[in-house]
Design a protein around this motif. Structure first.
Motif, PDB file in Angstrom:
ATOM      1  N   LYS A 186       0.504  11.247  -9.567  1.00  0.00           N
ATOM      2  CA  LYS A 186      -0.260  13.309  -9.380  1.00  0.00           C
ATOM      3  C   LYS A 186      -1.198  12.712  -9.580  1.00  0.00           C
ATOM      4  O   LYS A 186      -1.559  14.356 -10.029  1.00  0.00           O
ATOM      5  N   ALA A 187      -1.965  11.886  -9.082  1.00  0.00           N
ATOM      6  CA  ALA A 187      -3.173  11.682  -9.541  1.00  0.00           C
ATOM      7  C   ALA A 187      -3.636  10.857  -8.364  1.00  0.00           C
ATOM      8  O   ALA A 187      -3.454   9.572  -7.631  1.00  0.00           O
ATOM      9  N   ASP A 188      -4.562  11.786  -7.573  1.00  0.00           N
ATOM     10  CA  ASP A 188      -5.478  10.804  -6.184  1.00  0.00           C
ATOM     11  C   ASP A 188      -6.247   9.442  -6.891  1.00  0.00           C
ATOM     12  O   ASP A 188      -7.591  10.006  -6.444  1.00  0.00           O
ATOM     13  N   ILE A 189      -5.589   8.635  -6.897  1.00  0.00           N
ATOM     14  CA  ILE A 189      -7.175   7.884  -7.558  1.00  0.00           C
ATOM     15  C   ILE A 189      -6.787   6.324  -6.370  1.00  0.00           C
ATOM     16  O   ILE A 189      -8.314   5.561  -6.311  1.00  0.00           O
ATOM     17  N   LEU A 190      -6.976   6.754  -5.048  1.00  0.00           N
ATOM     18  CA  LEU A 190      -7.238   5.935  -4.012  1.00  0.00           C
ATOM     19  C   LEU A 190      -8.315   7.201  -2.971  1.00  0.00           C
ATOM     20  O   LEU A 190      -9.036   6.581  -2.141  1.00  0.00           O
TER      21      LEU A 190
ATOM     22  N   TYR B   3      -1.680  16.548  -1.523  1.00  0.00           N
ATOM     23  CA  TYR B   3      -1.941  15.322  -2.194  1.00  0.00           C
ATOM     24  C   TYR B   3      -0.961  14.801  -2.260  1.00  0.00           C
ATOM     25  O   TYR B   3      -0.040  14.025  -1.688  1.00  0.00           O
ATOM     26  N   GLU B   4       0.201  15.440  -2.938  1.00  0.00           N
ATOM     27  CA  GLU B   4       1.353  15.226  -3.410  1.00  0.00           C
ATOM     28  C   GLU B   4       2.345  15.528  -2.857  1.00  0.00           C
ATOM     29  O   GLU B   4       3.615  14.364  -2.714  1.00  0.00           O
ATOM     30  N   GLN B   5       2.111  15.743  -1.591  1.00  0.00           N
ATOM     31  CA  GLN B   5       3.230  16.097  -0.487  1.00  0.00           C
ATOM     32  C   GLN B   5       2.622  15.478   0.808  1.00  0.00           C
ATOM     33  O   GLN B   5       3.860  16.124   1.362  1.00  0.00           O
TER      34      GLN B   5
ATOM     35  N   ILE C 164       3.316   6.733  -3.174  1.00  0.00           N
ATOM     36  CA  ILE C 164       4.550   6.600  -3.541  1.00  0.00           C
ATOM     37  C   ILE C 164       4.122   6.795  -4.811  1.00  0.00           C
ATOM     38  O   ILE C 164       4.490   8.179  -5.800  1.00  0.00           O
ATOM     39  N   LYS C 165       3.918   5.604  -5.451  1.00  0.00           N
ATOM     40  CA  LYS C 165       3.154   5.734  -7.428  1.00  0.00           C
ATOM     41  C   LYS C 165       2.331   6.597  -7.510  1.00  0.00           C
ATOM     42  O   LYS C 165       2.153   7.588  -8.495  1.00  0.00           O
TER      43      LYS C 165
ATOM     44  N   ALA D 267       0.712  -1.325  -0.357  1.00  0.00           N
ATOM     45  CA  ALA D 267      -0.359  -0.302  -0.002  1.00  0.00           C
ATOM     46  C   ALA D 267       0.664   1.034   0.269  1.00  0.00           C
ATOM     47  O   ALA D 267      -0.051   2.044  -0.436  1.00  0.00           O
ATOM     48  N   GLU D 268       1.891   1.291   0.829  1.00  0.00           N
ATOM     49  CA  GLU D 268       3.080   2.770   1.150  1.00  0.00           C
ATOM     50  C   GLU D 268       3.153   2.512  -0.673  1.00  0.00           C
ATOM     51  O   GLU D 268       3.474   3.472  -0.781  1.00  0.00           O
ATOM     52  N   ASP D 269       3.578   1.438  -1.298  1.00  0.00           N
ATOM     53  CA  ASP D 269       4.686   1.630  -2.393  1.00  0.00           C
ATOM     54  C   ASP D 269       3.893   2.163  -3.199  1.00  0.00           C
ATOM     55  O   ASP D 269       4.079   3.460  -4.266  1.00  0.00           O
TER      56      ASP D 269
END
Length: 434
Positions: free
Chosen positions: A366-370, A395-397, A359-360, A354-356
């Motif tokens: 650069k998209a919040d698909i979650l 979200y990116e940071q 980060i991806k 999940a962490e990987d």
């Protein structure tokens, strides 16, 4: 007499309503060609190349399920789901053009899915097409949405079910595999459109490809998780010559990357869509051995978003439970001293994956698909404040903390796990050195 007159007006109204009843489209069912799947690609002689998989009522009624075709891919008599392809300026123009040679009026009322080419997904023309699809009254918002790594026309030709006489049933079951594998996303046309319109969530779609990688007869393989593939990469022989595995990730209407089966499963877990899946892992006490577990969602994930001076902080808790299906080691994980070891090792594996993935999504896509942004909306009161928050940059940071709680419920049907009898190695009947 007056009482009888009181009934005349309602009776006249009822008779009038009968005149307006009847079939809304004025077309009989046997005068329509029902499309099951739509393939959309860029054309070479016109704007678009549209393919329709059409149900053949005669073959379906006979239950033959014949799937014959010529070497060039053109369907012949006896095909349960012929594919018609035309190049046209639009989808609806293509429907009208197909009407000139199919013999029945094309209808999308029973279309189960829509497949776009990867080229259209990456250049953004797919996203432009989506609103026009949802606008048409016959288009089903519940149809699944997919991206094909091959030509959509090829995928439609390859979709020849082995176990189903009715291709519509096969298509429904194929899309439903997300409920018990997790390898493809559960995504519908209307849902994709809704997520494309709002800030705070980015959509995904199913990934299709034709089968290309056949198992080699030579060499020695190494461990590779069952979800470590995307469509078109599985080593397989036989069955339907296509694969539905993984997902296509989108940002601003354009496809920006691919998720393999494992990443798609993790995306579903964090979105609260995960139902069930089979997981393989190395035995934590005997790493050369493989464990298989049937894992289900224990409850919806708990997602909390807060703002600090350093930026956004996201806390996510995933709750899972499962059953041990089988192990090649002789370690009895039903014992209290071993069970917590397996639970922790599996929880750590899911947490790392999940962490990987996060980060991806932050650095590469650069998209919040979650969908974490949907949980962040409570931080503001108005739409203007939400726009000023600029969630995409936050979200990116963002700092994301993942917690995984996994409980092992059952360890199989054996009361005790015993090794094979090996007296020369000191393993006698009834002994388990583990």
């Amino acid at each position: 007499m007056k009482q009888n007159k009181r009934w005349l007006a309602p009776l006249a109204l009822f008779c009038l309503l009968l005149l307006f009843s009847g079939c809304g489209s004025h077309y009989e069912p046997d005068a329509l060609s029902y499309v099951l799947l739509i393939g959309i690609d860029e054309g070479t002689q016109n704007n678009l190349r549209i393919s329709f998989m059409i149900a053949n009522p005669k073959e379906l009624a006979g239950g033959s399920g014949a799937q014959n075709s010529t070497g060039g891919g053109d369907e012949v008599k006896g095909t349960a789901s012929p594919v018609a392809t035309v190049e046209s300026p639009s989808l609806y123009a293509a429907m009208n053009m197909v009407n000139t040679f199919v013999g029945r009026k094309i209808s999308l009322m029973h279309a189960k899915g829509i497949i776009f080419s990867e080229k259209m997904a990456r250049n953004g023309s797919m996203a432009i097409f989506i609103p026009a699809l949802t606008q048409y009254r016959e288009t089903r918002g519940t149809a699944f949405l997919a991206v094909s790594k091959d030509k959509p026309e090829k995928i439609l030709h390859e979709m020849k079910p082995l176990l189903e006489a009715n291709p519509a049933k096969y298509i429904e079951l194929l899309a439903a595999t997300s409920q018990y594998t997790g390898f493809i996303p559960s995504i519908q046309l209307q849902e994709f459109y809704n997520e494309s319109k709002v800030e705070g969530i980015a959509p995904v779609s199913i990934l299709f490809a034709s089968s290309k990688n056949k198992p080699s007869e030579d060499g020695k393989g190494s461990l590779r998780r069952e979800g470590a593939y995307v469509a078109g990469q599985m080593a397989k022989r036989g069955g339907v010559a296509l694969e539905a595995m993984g997902a296509a990730a989108f940002r601003d209407g354009k496809m920006v990357g691919e998720l393999n089966g494992d990443e798609t499963t993790l995306q579903a877990m964090l979105r609260g869509k995960f139902k069930r899946g089979i997981f393989s892992m190395e035995d934590p006490l005997k790493p050369k051995n493989i464990l298989s577990m049937d894992v289900v969602s224990a409850r919806k994930p708990k997602i909390k978003v807060r703002l600090t001076n350093q930026g956004a902080v996201i806390d996510a808790k995933i709750s899972l439970e499962g059953n041990l299906l089988g192990a090649t080691s002789t370690i009895d994980y039903a014992l209290p001293k071993y069970r917590p070891i397996l639970e922790k090792d599996f929880s750590d594996m899911i947490k790392k994956q999940a962490e990987d993935l996060i980060i991806k999504t932050q650095q590469e896509y650069k998209a919040d698909i979650l969908g974490f942004g949907t949980k962040a909306r409570h931080l503001v009161l108005t739409q203007k404040q939400w726009q000023e928050l600029k969630w995409r940059d936050l979200y990116e940071q963002a700092e994301v903390n993942i917690e995984v709680d996994y409980k092992l419920r059952r360890t199989g049907n054996l009361f005790r796990i015993m090794p094979l009898l090996k007296p020369e190695q000191g393993i006698d009947e009834g002994d388990n050195p583990q």
